[in-house]
Write a protein that holds these residues in place. Structure first.
Motif, mmCIF file in Angstrom:
data_model
loop_
_atom_site.group_PDB
_atom_site.id
_atom_site.type_symbol
_atom_site.label_atom_id
_atom_site.label_comp_id
_atom_site.label_asym_id
_atom_site.label_seq_id
_atom_site.Cartn_x
_atom_site.Cartn_y
_atom_site.Cartn_z
ATOM 1 N N TYR A 18 11.846 27.638 27.411
ATOM 2 C CA TYR A 18 12.992 28.259 28.077
ATOM 3 C C TYR A 18 13.241 29.674 27.574
ATOM 4 O O TYR A 18 13.268 29.924 26.371
ATOM 5 N N VAL A 19 13.406 30.553 28.529
ATOM 6 C CA VAL A 19 13.551 31.988 28.247
ATOM 7 C C VAL A 19 14.996 32.278 27.846
ATOM 8 O O VAL A 19 15.919 31.889 28.537
ATOM 9 N N HIS A 20 15.180 32.948 26.707
ATOM 10 C CA HIS A 20 16.551 33.346 26.354
ATOM 11 C C HIS A 20 16.786 34.835 26.578
ATOM 12 O O HIS A 20 17.883 35.334 26.466
ATOM 13 N N GLU A 21 15.717 35.561 26.892
ATOM 14 C CA GLU A 21 15.872 36.988 27.201
ATOM 15 C C GLU A 21 14.800 37.376 28.216
ATOM 16 O O GLU A 21 13.630 36.994 28.081
ATOM 17 N N LEU A 22 15.197 38.124 29.235
ATOM 18 C CA LEU A 22 14.237 38.567 30.242
ATOM 19 C C LEU A 22 14.716 39.946 30.719
ATOM 20 O O LEU A 22 15.682 40.049 31.452
ATOM 21 N N VAL A 23 14.046 40.979 30.226
ATOM 22 C CA VAL A 23 14.544 42.334 30.501
ATOM 23 C C VAL A 23 13.483 43.170 31.209
ATOM 24 O O VAL A 23 12.461 43.515 30.604
ATOM 25 N N PRO A 24 13.683 43.486 32.476
ATOM 26 C CA PRO A 24 12.756 44.407 33.129
ATOM 27 C C PRO A 24 12.937 45.793 32.509
ATOM 28 O O PRO A 24 14.070 46.255 32.342
ATOM 29 N N LEU A 25 11.845 46.432 32.117
ATOM 30 C CA LEU A 25 11.913 47.742 31.470
ATOM 31 C C LEU A 25 11.313 48.769 32.404
ATOM 32 O O LEU A 25 10.231 48.562 32.932
ATOM 33 N N ARG A 26 12.030 49.844 32.585
ATOM 34 C CA ARG A 26 11.460 50.872 33.438
ATOM 35 C C ARG A 26 11.078 52.071 32.590
ATOM 36 O O ARG A 26 11.617 52.284 31.517
ATOM 37 N N ARG A 27 10.153 52.833 33.096
ATOM 38 C CA ARG A 27 9.799 54.077 32.418
ATOM 39 C C ARG A 27 10.896 55.073 32.692
ATOM 40 O O ARG A 27 11.602 54.967 33.673
ATOM 41 N N ASP A 28 11.063 56.033 31.813
ATOM 42 C CA ASP A 28 11.989 57.104 32.134
ATOM 43 C C ASP A 28 11.225 58.424 32.195
ATOM 44 O O ASP A 28 10.045 58.499 31.852
ATOM 45 N N GLY A 62 11.963 36.991 25.881
ATOM 46 C CA GLY A 62 12.348 36.341 24.630
ATOM 47 C C GLY A 62 12.253 34.840 24.806
ATOM 48 O O GLY A 62 12.828 34.273 25.747
ATOM 49 N N VAL A 63 11.491 34.192 23.932
ATOM 50 C CA VAL A 63 11.296 32.748 24.054
ATOM 51 C C VAL A 63 11.047 32.208 22.638
ATOM 52 O O VAL A 63 10.483 32.919 21.795
ATOM 53 N N ALA A 64 11.489 30.979 22.357
ATOM 54 C CA ALA A 64 11.403 30.459 20.983
ATOM 55 C C ALA A 64 9.948 30.295 20.546
ATOM 56 O O ALA A 64 9.547 30.796 19.503
ATOM 57 N N ASP A 65 9.130 29.636 21.354
ATOM 58 C CA ASP A 65 7.731 29.417 20.979
ATOM 59 C C ASP A 65 6.857 30.522 21.597
ATOM 60 O O ASP A 65 6.278 30.380 22.679
ATOM 61 N N VAL A 66 6.801 31.623 20.869
ATOM 62 C CA VAL A 66 6.112 32.818 21.400
ATOM 63 C C VAL A 66 4.618 32.548 21.598
ATOM 64 O O VAL A 66 4.036 32.959 22.603
ATOM 65 N N ASP A 67 4.011 31.850 20.638
ATOM 66 C CA ASP A 67 2.565 31.592 20.741
ATOM 67 C C ASP A 67 2.235 30.809 22.007
ATOM 68 O O ASP A 67 1.327 31.169 22.763
ATOM 69 N N ALA A 68 2.996 29.747 22.233
ATOM 70 C CA ALA A 68 2.730 28.913 23.410
ATOM 71 C C ALA A 68 2.955 29.711 24.693
ATOM 72 O O ALA A 68 2.160 29.626 25.644
#
Ligand SMILES: Nc1ncnc2c1ncn2[C@@H]1O[C@H](COP(=O)(O)OP(=O)(O)OP(=O)(O)O)[C@@H](O)[C@H]1O
Length: 329
Positions: free
Chosen positions: A281-291, A235-241
């Motif tokens: 600056y990152v406001h969200e960083l979530v490692p996602l695993r498969r289930d 999650g980041v404010a300027d997604v395009d950049a």
């Protein structure tokens, strides 16, 4: 190498009916390690019950070999049967008697020591309701009493065919906890299911079958880990950049809702470093695993099972679990 609790090789069963032949199990090589909970997974009609019935000598195999604790079955079943407890169909209890009295009668009939009754009631979490009449029990309690009955003779191997069928979430949780306790106490628990979410949380190892064939096997983490990559939601404010920057650095980036998804098992620390260096600056960083659910869907779809109506393979991912995408590690 330690002896496997269950081992089958080239197992095959074809039913012949008025509407022709139906192959239920084919060339099935099943390996269930001794100790712990083993999930035996497959969509409806994939051959789980048939396999279990063959192991227990209730149905004759057409071809292949089977061993329980190293003993060939059905030939040596009389020698190992005392070490095996199974619930394949709902057992009968006297409705007007308490759970405890039902178990006492059963213990007497099979020659189990009376002291065992109290122990198995504890093991299945039924001790507090032991004096209540069976007919007042919830479905989950009835199922736990069935498990208690199989525990009377202290089996080393417990075989449960879809033990949570028809249970509400509380009942499912109780059965799951009971299985976990048994596995931790050193027993081998083979539990068949087509609902992966139930088994994933309790199984140490799994076998996944489709159309009577083995599709994958091994420790749960390995079966999941061997298939596909991990990804990270950013999650980041300027997604395009951020997208331009990470792509330029060679990462596999795609849009994911308001944020980004970076595939290919990236290092989260590298992502934050690269972005922060450019003032993003990152406001969200979530490692996602498969289930296991997503692995299962992929495997069974690959085996041509995914589109069968009612096959169970297309089980919707339960609410609150967005499959591969929704599980945080
Ligand atoms: N007695 C029987 N006669 C004919 N066909 C059968 C018989 N028992 C099972 N089958 C067929 O064999 C296949 C495998 O069935 P089986 O019950 O072993 O699968 P399963 O994985 O246990 O499914 P479920 O989760 O629905 O119990 C299915 O196509 C089923 O219709």
């Amino acid at each position: 190498m330690s002896v496997l609790a269950i081992e089958t090789a080239g197992l095959r069963k074809t039913y012949r009916g008025r509407r022709g032949r139906r192959v239920a199990v084919q060339e099935l090589d099943l390996r269930v390690p001794a100790g712990g909970v083993h999930g035996f997974l497959g969509p409806n009609g994939s051959g789980k019950t048939t396999t279990i019935r063959m192991l227990l000598g209730l149905v004759r195999a057409d071809a292949g070999t089977m061993r329980i604790f190293g003993e060939p079955v059905p030939e040596r079943l009389p020698d190992v049967v005392a070490r095996v407890g199974a619930i394949v169909e709902s057992p009968r209890f006297f409705p007007a008697f308490s759970g405890e009295k039902n178990l006492r009668l059963l213990a007497g009939a099979i020659g189990a020591p009376p002291a065992r009754v109290g122990q198995v009631l504890e093991q299945t979490g039924l001790a507090e309701r032991a004096r209540d009449r069976y007919r007042g029990y919830s479905l989950g309690m009835k199922q736990r009493l069935a498990i208690a009955a199989t525990l009377l003779k202290s089996p080393d191997l417990l075989i449960f065919d879809e033990p949570t069928n028809g249970l509400d979430p509380a009942g499912i949780r109780e059965i799951r906890e009971t299985m976990r306790r048994l596995g931790e106490a050193g027993a081998t628990v083979l539990v068949s299911s087509h609902i992966l979410a139930e088994v994933e949380q309790v199984a140490d190892t799994v076998s996944i079958i489709g159309h009577g064939r083995l599709l994958a096997e091994g420790p749960v983490a390995q079966v999941i880990g061997a298939r596909g990559d991990l990804s990270v939601r950013v999650g980041v404010a300027d997604v395009d950049a951020a997208e331009r920057l990470l792509t330029a650095k060679g990462l596999l980036v795609e849009r994911d809702g308001p944020g980004l998804r970076v595939r290919g098992t990236p290092d989260p620390a590298r992502i934050t470093y690269l972005l922060a260096r450019q003032g993003l600056y990152v406001h969200e960083l979530v490692p996602l695993r498969r289930d296991l659910e997503s692995v299962f869907l992929e495997l069974t779809a690959g085996a041509g099972l995914g589109e069968h109506p009612g096959s169970g393979a297309a089980q919707p991912v339960p609410a609150g679990r967005a499959g591969a995408a929704g599980e945080e590690s």
